[in-house]
Scaffold this active site. Sequence first.
Site, PDB file in Angstrom:
ATOM      1  N   LEU A  27       0.815  -1.218   0.000  1.00 39.82           N
ATOM      2  CA  LEU A  27       0.000   0.000   0.000  1.00 39.82           C
ATOM      3  C   LEU A  27       0.853   1.275   0.000  1.00 39.82           C
ATOM      4  O   LEU A  27       1.915   1.333   0.610  1.00 39.82           O
ATOM      5  CB  LEU A  27      -0.953   0.014   1.204  1.00 39.82           C
ATOM      6  CG  LEU A  27      -1.981  -1.116   1.276  1.00 39.82           C
ATOM      7  CD1 LEU A  27      -3.011  -0.827   2.376  1.00 39.82           C
ATOM      8  CD2 LEU A  27      -2.697  -1.349  -0.048  1.00 39.82           C
ATOM      9  N   HIS A  31      -3.320   4.053  -2.852  1.00 44.48           N
ATOM     10  CA  HIS A  31      -4.317   3.198  -2.195  1.00 44.48           C
ATOM     11  C   HIS A  31      -5.022   3.988  -1.081  1.00 44.48           C
ATOM     12  O   HIS A  31      -6.236   3.890  -0.903  1.00 44.48           O
ATOM     13  CB  HIS A  31      -3.658   1.965  -1.583  1.00 44.48           C
ATOM     14  CG  HIS A  31      -2.963   1.077  -2.568  1.00 44.48           C
ATOM     15  ND1 HIS A  31      -1.596   0.950  -2.632  1.00 44.48           N
ATOM     16  CD2 HIS A  31      -3.440   0.249  -3.533  1.00 44.48           C
ATOM     17  CE1 HIS A  31      -1.264   0.093  -3.574  1.00 44.48           C
ATOM     18  NE2 HIS A  31      -2.360  -0.347  -4.143  1.00 44.48           N
ATOM     19  N   ASP A 143      -5.205   2.491 -13.272  1.00 44.59           N
ATOM     20  CA  ASP A 143      -5.392   1.233 -14.016  1.00 44.59           C
ATOM     21  C   ASP A 143      -6.704   1.367 -14.789  1.00 44.59           C
ATOM     22  O   ASP A 143      -7.700   0.702 -14.483  1.00 44.59           O
ATOM     23  CB  ASP A 143      -5.417   0.062 -13.037  1.00 44.59           C
ATOM     24  CG  ASP A 143      -4.116  -0.064 -12.267  1.00 44.59           C
ATOM     25  OD1 ASP A 143      -3.187  -0.662 -12.788  1.00 44.59           O
ATOM     26  OD2 ASP A 143      -4.027   0.496 -11.157  1.00 44.59           O
ATOM     27  N   LEU A 177       2.108   6.885  -8.594  1.00 47.92           N
ATOM     28  CA  LEU A 177       2.481   5.937  -7.537  1.00 47.92           C
ATOM     29  C   LEU A 177       2.086   4.530  -7.960  1.00 47.92           C
ATOM     30  O   LEU A 177       1.024   4.320  -8.561  1.00 47.92           O
ATOM     31  CB  LEU A 177       1.774   6.283  -6.223  1.00 47.92           C
ATOM     32  CG  LEU A 177       2.127   7.620  -5.582  1.00 47.92           C
ATOM     33  CD1 LEU A 177       1.461   7.731  -4.211  1.00 47.92           C
ATOM     34  CD2 LEU A 177       3.626   7.790  -5.433  1.00 47.92           C
TER      35      LEU A 177
END
Length: 281
Positions: A27, A31, A143, A177
Amino acid sequence: MIIARSIDDLRAACTGPISLVPTMGGLHAGHASLIERAADGGCVVVSDFVNPTQFGTGEDFDLYPRDLDADAVIAAAAGASVLFVPTLETVYPTGFATTVELGALASQLCGATRPGHFAAVATIVTRLFAIVRPVRAIFGRKDYQQLIVVSSVTRDLALGVEIIGAPTVRDPDGLALSSRNRYLTADERSTALAIPRALDTIAAAYVAGERDSAALVLPALEQLSAIPLDYLELRNACDLGPYEPCQPAIALVAGHVGKTRLIDNIELAPDAERVSTKEFA
Ligand code: AMP
């Protein structure tokens, strides 16, 4: 925050409407932003499971970062109620034999170099929805193809879960990230910065009025010359169909920096102000 390892523990820990943030652990602040987005007073479940079926042969399943203590600190600080850490047997009990079959998008873009990846993602997400029974689930726009695949599966199979796509969180230098960034050496990291810069180049030209796909993509390809690419493509942002100049669009890229495969994208809206990759830092 409760750490639940079984479905019974998970069910006992949650009362009220559930928001789910599926992750593979490792994480980071990206996240955390999803978990914060989920926190609305109900029960926020963060699943933490490195799903073996979505890794291809020769990919980084064995190397993938696993640090439950660090994950628990980040998840709790971001507002998670439950960190769900299922065993392999819980997710894939003996005899498990089902794979969700997807449409054409699953073999394009990342699916072209990662055969079976999105079917594996769709299968575990569907199973997690059945186990956790959330009212909503939060996925990252980083994503983007995964977000579109999950949205279509949820719609087509009437899974009854609201899918929320949260903005990409970036380091101040623009790099999106990713749990995989920790594989990068300092030199590789500076090479990787060509990715957000190239996306910024496309966004700047788009906002200046350029709509021709070759004119948008070619200068970015030059900026990416040091990075072996799987693809750099413009697509329609609604469903990742073919690029259409009058529709919201998206530029998506996947490339290899050393042994690390990185993906990123930038959304291009015809009427929007310039969206820089740095804005989300
Ligand atoms: P992963 O653990 O990499 O499977 O990612 C779990 C979720 O976090 C997915 O929905 C990702 O899209 C999302 N995510 C990963 N990186 C970022 C980021 N930099 N910004 C926002 N969301 C992210």
